[in-house]
Write an enzyme that holds these catalytic residues in place. Structure first.
Site, PDB file in Angstrom:
ATOM      1  N   THR A 124       0.859  -1.188   0.000  1.00  0.00           N
ATOM      2  CA  THR A 124       0.000   0.000   0.000  1.00  0.00           C
ATOM      3  C   THR A 124       0.891   1.233   0.000  1.00  0.00           C
ATOM      4  OG1 THR A 124      -1.491   1.428   1.283  1.00  0.00           O
ATOM      5  CG2 THR A 124      -0.318  -0.227   2.540  1.00  0.00           C
ATOM      6  N   ASP A 174       0.124   3.723   1.512  1.00  0.00           N
ATOM      7  CA  ASP A 174      -0.101   4.390   2.804  1.00  0.00           C
ATOM      8  C   ASP A 174       0.920   3.976   3.876  1.00  0.00           C
ATOM      9  OD1 ASP A 174      -2.364   5.248   1.478  1.00  0.00           O
ATOM     10  OD2 ASP A 174      -3.709   3.831   2.447  1.00  0.00           O
ATOM     11  N   GLY A 178      -2.955   8.753   1.879  1.00  0.00           N
ATOM     12  CA  GLY A 178      -2.408   8.041   3.040  1.00  0.00           C
ATOM     13  C   GLY A 178      -3.485   7.498   3.948  1.00  0.00           C
ATOM     14  N   ARG A 216      -0.429   6.949  -7.055  1.00  0.00           N
ATOM     15  CA  ARG A 216      -0.452   5.480  -7.089  1.00  0.00           C
ATOM     16  C   ARG A 216      -0.048   4.925  -8.443  1.00  0.00           C
ATOM     17  NH1 ARG A 216      -6.012   4.131  -4.353  1.00  0.00           N
ATOM     18  NH2 ARG A 216      -6.426   3.101  -6.312  1.00  0.00           N
TER      19      ARG A 216
HETATM   20  O1  F6P Z   1      -5.061   2.836   0.350  1.00  0.00           O
HETATM   21  C1  F6P Z   1      -4.549   3.504  -0.747  1.00  0.00           C
HETATM   22  C2  F6P Z   1      -5.340   4.742  -1.040  1.00  0.00           C
HETATM   23  O2  F6P Z   1      -4.774   5.372  -2.162  1.00  0.00           O
HETATM   24  C3  F6P Z   1      -5.496   5.726   0.113  1.00  0.00           C
HETATM   25  O3  F6P Z   1      -4.367   6.534   0.283  1.00  0.00           O
HETATM   26  C4  F6P Z   1      -6.729   6.476  -0.306  1.00  0.00           C
HETATM   27  O4  F6P Z   1      -7.402   6.990   0.822  1.00  0.00           O
HETATM   28  C5  F6P Z   1      -7.563   5.425  -0.987  1.00  0.00           C
HETATM   29  O5  F6P Z   1      -6.664   4.401  -1.379  1.00  0.00           O
HETATM   30  C6  F6P Z   1      -8.310   5.913  -2.206  1.00  0.00           C
HETATM   31  O6  F6P Z   1      -9.125   4.882  -2.637  1.00  0.00           O
HETATM   32  P1  F6P Z   1      -9.834   4.797  -4.066  1.00  0.00           P
HETATM   33  O7  F6P Z   1      -8.783   4.447  -5.079  1.00  0.00           O
HETATM   34  O8  F6P Z   1     -10.840   3.732  -3.897  1.00  0.00           O
HETATM   35  O9  F6P Z   1     -10.382   6.160  -4.340  1.00  0.00           O
END
Ligand code: F6P
Length: 374
Positions: free
Chosen positions: A134, A136, A179, A301
């Site tokens: 992750t 995070d 995060g 990401r």
């Molecule tokens: O857990 C990884 C993460 O990128 C967090 O930092 C963020 O809060 C969440 O996922 C966002 O999720 P999604 O991609 O479902 O919007």
């Protein structure tokens, strides 16, 4: 040893996942002559038995690719939403799929939610080994998670780039960093990028304190400031109400009252989605400096994993195969002091690794005079 290993990737995607898939696949095949299959789209694909063979061809050329070639999703294995509001425990179906493929082990790559699901599957007899990924960096029991290093570089570069434009326009640049409810990414990128203010979920902030620190910089001749704010950061006031509501919900035994409390908590979370904009506007008003907001979002990401993440994912992927061969399941392969170690999933699931208030990065930030909002 012969046999078949299944792999799935779950939760938010993360750089390094493909490096880990490749490491598991190649080590299993080359060192032990095992077969490897992937389940598409996380636990959903396991439930629906959607598989792909992972062999030499499909594993070649993926080391440097971002995302996950298997796809991912977020579901709770014991409470799958069937679309009509009903939630069903799909673990028996998943057990049947595992039996059908005669899996020696199922390797689940993911963050906190995945660790909980992995334990739930282990509890019904599926031989699970988990890997911590992750951006995070909030998985309990491991020094770090793959994906974090890449995201840290991306967020740091963004803070670097905001400096020149903040300086040129004499502005407050407020940058929101991902995060979830942990501040690792924001603290790391804020410190590495030289942010003047760093706001974390672990330290409730006061707008007054932040405005004061910006005014002090202004008085000293610096007419710009960089504010790195974690998406999960909350003002002290909001945090207080948030924690009160959670405690009230935990204690509540009146369903009607619980519904009302849940509604208030949901409204608070909804309002918090715009907290970075609100903070920027408040700082503009209090300091007389123009402000701008940058929300980095999913850029953090995406893309090619860093060398550090590729190395970590490769090391943990091969170590996961070793654990399978030893017959060690119900564990997460963590990294501690640079070495892979198996940690029972029961110790990991349901716990979150947040930034300790005495962490060396926090101490360095304070010594540098960075405002942490408290
Ligand atoms: O857990 C990884 C993460 O990128 C967090 O930092 C963020 O809060 C969440 O996922 C966002 O999720 P999604 O991609 O479902 O919007």
């Amino acid at each position: 040893m012969t046999g078949t290993i299944g792999i799935l990737t779950a939760g938010g995607d993360s750089p390094g996942l493909n490096a880990a898939i490749r490491a598991v696949g190649k080590a299993a095949e080359r060192a032990y002559g095992m077969h490897v299959i992937g389940f598409r789209d996380g636990f959903a694909g396991l439930m629906q038995n959607r598989t792909v063979r992972l062999d030499g061809d499909s594993l070649s050329g993926i080391l440097t690719k971002g995302g996950t070639i298997l796809g991912t999703s977020r579901i709770k294995v014991h409470k799958v939403d069937l679309g009509n509001g009903d939630k069903v425990d799909m673990r028996p179906m998943m057990c049947r799929v595992v039996e059908q493929h005669d899996l020696t082990a199922l390797i689940c790559m993911g963050g906190g939610g995945t660790m909980k699901n992995a334990l739930r599957l282990h509890d019904v007899g599926i031989p699970v080994v988990a890997l911590p990924k992750t951006i995070d960096n909030d998985v309990w029991g491991t020094d770090t998670t793959f994906g974090f290093d890449t995201a840290l570089s991306i967020a740091t570069e963004a803070v670097d780039r905001l400096h020149s434009t903040a300086h040129s326009h004499h502005r407050i640049m407020v940058v929101e960093i991902m995060g979830h409810n942990a501040g690792w990414l924001t603290l790391g990128a804020g410190l590495a990028g030289g942010a003047d203010v760093i706001l974390l979920p672990e330290i409730p902030y006061s707008e007054d304190a932040v405005a004061r620190s910006i005014l002090q910089r202004k008085a000293a001749g610096s007419n710009f400031s960089i504010v790195a704010v974690a998406e999960g950061a909350m003002s002290a006031q909001v945090r207080k109400r948030h924690d009160e509501l959670k405690a009230l919900i935990d204690r509540c035994d009146d369903p009607e009252e619980e519904k009302l409390l849940e509604k208030e908590l949901a409204a608070l979370h909804e309002a918090e989605r715009r907290s970075t904009e609100r903070l920027a506007a408040a700082l503009e008003e209090r300091t007389g400096l123009e402000s701008r907001v940058t929300i980095l979002g999913h850029v953090q990401r995406g893309g090619t994993p860093s060398a550090v993440d590729r190395l970590l994912a490769t090391q943990l992927g091969t170590a996961a195969v070793e654990a399978v061969v030893r017959g060690e399941t119900g564990v997460m392969i963590a990294v501690r002091d640079g070495r892979p170690v198996a940690v029972p999933l029961s110790e990991v699931a349901g716990r979150r690794k947040t930034v300790p208030l005495d962490h060396p990065w926090i101490q360095s930030a304070r010594r540098l005079g960075v405002c942490l909002g408290d």
